[in-house]
Every structure is written in structure tokens, then in C-alpha cells.
Scaffold this active site. Structure first.
Site, short mmCIF file in Angstrom:
data_model
loop_
_atom_site.label_atom_id
_atom_site.label_comp_id
_atom_site.label_asym_id
_atom_site.label_seq_id
_atom_site.Cartn_x
_atom_site.Cartn_y
_atom_site.Cartn_z
N CYS A 1 6.51 -7.89 6.28
CA CYS A 1 7.63 -7.42 7.11
C CYS A 1 8.08 -8.53 8.04
O CYS A 1 7.26 -9.22 8.65
CB CYS A 1 7.21 -6.20 7.92
SG CYS A 1 8.58 -5.45 8.85
N GLU B 1 0.82 -1.19 0.00
CA GLU B 1 0.00 0.00 0.00
C GLU B 1 0.86 1.25 0.00
O GLU B 1 1.93 1.29 0.59
CB GLU B 1 -0.94 0.00 1.21
CG GLU B 1 -1.95 -1.14 1.14
CD GLU B 1 -2.91 -1.16 2.31
OE1 GLU B 1 -2.83 -0.25 3.16
OE2 GLU B 1 -3.73 -2.07 2.37
N ASN C 1 -3.42 2.10 16.47
CA ASN C 1 -4.58 1.72 15.66
C ASN C 1 -4.89 0.25 15.92
O ASN C 1 -4.17 -0.62 15.42
CB ASN C 1 -4.29 1.96 14.18
CG ASN C 1 -4.08 3.42 13.88
OD1 ASN C 1 -4.98 4.23 14.05
ND2 ASN C 1 -2.87 3.77 13.47
N CYS D 1 -1.44 4.71 10.36
CA CYS D 1 -0.16 4.07 10.67
C CYS D 1 -0.38 2.73 11.36
O CYS D 1 -1.11 2.62 12.33
CB CYS D 1 0.64 4.99 11.58
SG CYS D 1 2.27 4.38 11.99
#
EC number: 2.1.1.192
Length: 386
Positions: A114, A94, A304, A347
């Protein structure tokens, strides 16, 4: 006969000069070509009218300008724009554009997934698939700049109003674990014949790969941000597993060394605020001691939430109280405003719609549906008739 075309988005300025030399062309042709690609957004060699026709003909049979395909494009109620980008084999990353008054920041990805697996980051829970190529990294900037211009009716080229003024490598992946492609992309961002961004306007965010921080300071020192998130090693070991290899004192020393070469005279420490985990006044006081010898500022990030984390966001009064302890200790401290929550662009939410490695078959099926709808991916081996 199958021939692999050279993707010119993969080449930095020196490499493009060398490539043109292999075609029997002088160095100034590389600069012309670079301007067409990165300043005008050209992908058709026939459009490059100041190049000799003989060179254009060579390029059409040997090269391509191929950014990754855009799978989907979403705009948040706050103006944040997120593109889901196909990087092949059922993987997507993204790219997020954050508009602000007098500036536009693009957050780009450097890996599909990741491997660092920070506890509070949803991207890490998807697993790691592969590093992105130079073209896949710089292609995000190439795509976004000219798509934003097209949306606003702004002409390409240096006379047109630049839409992206700042770039942050804070998307999916750890940039310093994909070092060479990342640095090549950085050099293109800074080059005057490409995007011409100031080193102060390009920020690389790392979880703390100490040897590569030192290497970056010599190869392409841009503004540095460090994903800190903890005030002591015991806490950080659980939140950022990379800390077990490069503990805090080593990381702080690397930050001090980096500042000798950095375009800014401070490091930005990013700190995700986790309720009851790292957000007490004592943690803030420990931070004051930890960074006392490192010129820095803090950016506090409201967490988040996502289901797999088992974590919750610190409430606003707690975040403000934490910030006050840091500011009373003399540190410049900001609280990040969350953006793009309604399109999962905030984030830590850059997990992608097709990047879950635990459901490979479902992911490949979904990607096949996207390919049928949006067309064949770019950047692949191209069949050329012999």
C-alpha cells in the site's frame, strides 16, 4: 508459439458478453458461462455441460479460469480463516474470512502492499509493489466461497448454502487507487448471474481519495467506509499522509455527496484507537463537530501493535469512555471485536509473509520455496503448442 489466454475472471458481465461475441456466440452463452464460473466454481470447461461442445473447444484453446494460488491457509481459534495468496514476482496478499452468526464476511485485498502508508497500519510499512488485476481481486471471493463450501461439504451452485454473505474491501491496499479493476470486481459481486450480493452487503473502505469517491458514486455505489482516525487536520496529516492532499473538510463534503447515491443512508467512519494520540475526550468532541452534517456511524478499532509503529493500543476503559462521548452526542458507535489475532489476521496486520520490499532477495527465495511445495502459480502466460 506463445499465446496469452484470456482469464475469464478478469471480465465483468458486459465484457464477457463482448468476449463471447468475438467467438461468434450469442449473449445468453455469456450468462451461462458466468454462472458456471461464479456460482458453481467451475474452472474446467468440459464440466460446463450445457455449453455447446464447439464453444467448450474454443474456450479450451483461448481462455482460462485462473484464480491466484493459495500459499497457506490458517484458521484461528475463533474461527477466523486467513489465506496467503500468491500474486506473482515474490508478492503475496491476504484474504480473511470472519464467521459470525447468520453471516460470513470476507475481507479482500486490492493491492500488493500500500502506498498510503498510514502510521498505524503494518501493511503500509511493507511498501507498495503493484495493483491487483480483476481476476486477482474477484479470485479471492471465488476461491474463498468454494473452499469454504468444500470444507463443509456444501454443494456448489445457487442451491448450496452461501458461505460469504458480506464483502469488505478492507484488506491490503487502497481500493480507489486501483480504481478500474476494483469497480469491475464490484460489478461481478453484485451481478445476479455471479454472486448476487446486495449493494448494502458490499463495503469499500478508503483512506479518502476524494475525486474517486465522487466517481465511485456514479459508477458503482456500494456501502462506504472511511478510514478517519483523527479529529483534525494536524493530527490526521501525521497519521494518514493522504490527508495533506485531501483535507478533512473536502473529505466530509465528498461523503455527503456520496450519500445521495449510496445504498445505505450513512457513512461508516473507522477510527483506530491509539493511546495518547487520538483517544482523548477532546478528540471525541472534535469529531462530533467535524461530522455534524454527515449522517454516519463510528466503528472504533483497537490498535493491533507492531514493532515499527511506536504506537500502543488505548486501554478498554479509555475506548469505552471515548465511545460514550460520541454516543452522548447522538452518534451510533460500535467497538470492533478483534478477530484472528493468533494468526495475524486482525485489522492492520495484513502485512503478508513475503511482502517486505526491503528484503527482495529473501522474499523471492521464500516464494520459490512456496512454488516448489504448492505448484506453479496460476494466471501466467501459457505455452500452447503451435
Amino acid at each position: 508459439m506463445t499465446t496469452t489466454l484470456t482469464n475469464l475472471l478478469d471480465l465483468d458481465p458486459a465484457q464477457l458478453i463482448a468476449y463471447c461475441g468475438e467467438l461468434g456466440e450469442k449473449p445468453f452463452r455469456a450468462k451461462q458461462l458466468q454462472r458456471w464460473i461464479h456460482q458453481f466454481g467451475a474452472s474446467d470447461f468440459d464440466a460446463m455441460t450445457d455449453l455447446a461442445k464447439s464453444l467448450r473447444d474454443k474456450l479450451k484453446t483461448r481462455a482460462m479460469i485462473a484464480a491466484p494460488a493459495v500459499i497457506s491457509d490458517h484458521t484461528s481459534s475463533d474461527g477466523t480463516r486467513k489465506w496467503l495468496i500468491d500474486v506473482g514476482q515474490g508478492n503475496a496478499v491476504e484474504t480473511v474470512f470472519i464467521p459470525e452468526e447468520n453471516r460470513g464476511t470476507l475481507c479482500i485485498s486490492t493491492q500488493a502492499g500500500c502506498a498510503v502508508n498510514c502510521r498505524f497500519c503494518s501493511t503500509g510499512k511493507q511498501g507498495f509493489n503493484r495493483n491487483l488485476s480483476v481476476g486477482e481481486i474477484i479470485g479471492q471471493l471465488w476461491m474463498a466461497e468454494f473452499e469454504l463450501r468444500r470444507t463443509k461439504g456444501i454443494e456448489p451452485g445457487p442451491k448450496g448454502e452461501r458461505q460469504i454473505t458480506n464483502v469488505v474491501m478492507m484488506g491490503m491496499g487502497e481500493p480507489l487507487l486501483n480504481y478500474e479493476p476494483t469497480v469491475t470486481a464490484l460489478k461481478l459481486m453484485l451481478d445476479d448471474n455471479a454472486y448476487g450480493l446486495s449493494r448494502r452487503r458490499v463495503t469499500l473502505s478508503t483512506s479518502g481519495v476524494v475525486p474517486m469517491i465522487d466517481k465511485l458514486s456514479q459508477d458503482c455505489a456500494v456501502a462506504l467506509a472511511v478510514s478517519l482516525h483523527a479529529s483534525n487536520d494536524a493530527l490526521r496529516d501525521g497519521l494518514v499522509p493522504l490527508n495533506k492532499k485531501y483535507p478533512l473538510q473536502e473529505l466530509m463534503a465528498a461523503c455527503k455527496r456520496y450519500l445521495e447515491f449510496a445504498p445505505r443512508d450513512f457513512v461508516t467512519f473507522e477510527y483506530c484507537m491509539l493511546d495518547g494520540v487520538n483517544d482523548s475526550d477532546q478528540h471525541a468532541r472534535e469529531l462530533l463537530t467535524l461530522v455534524r452534517d454527515v449522517p454516519c456511524k463510528f466503528n472504533l478499532i483497537p490498535f493491533n501493535p507492531f514493532p515499527e509503529s511506536g504506537l500502543t493500543r488505548s486501554n478498554n476503559p479509555r475506548i469505552k469512555a471515548f465511545a460514550q462521548v460520541l454516543m452522548d452526542g447522538g452518534l451510533v458507535t460500535t467497538i470492533r471485536k478483534t478477530r484472528g489475532d493468533d494468526i495475524d489476521a486482525a485489522c492492520g496486520q495484513l502485512a503478508g509473509e513475503v511482502q517486505d520490499r526491503t528484503r527482495v532477495q529473501d522474499r523471492m527465495k521464500k516464494m520459490a520455496e512456496y512454488q516448489e511445495k504448492f505448484g506453479k502459480n496460476f494466471g501466467r502466460i501459457v505455452e500452447i503448442p503451435s
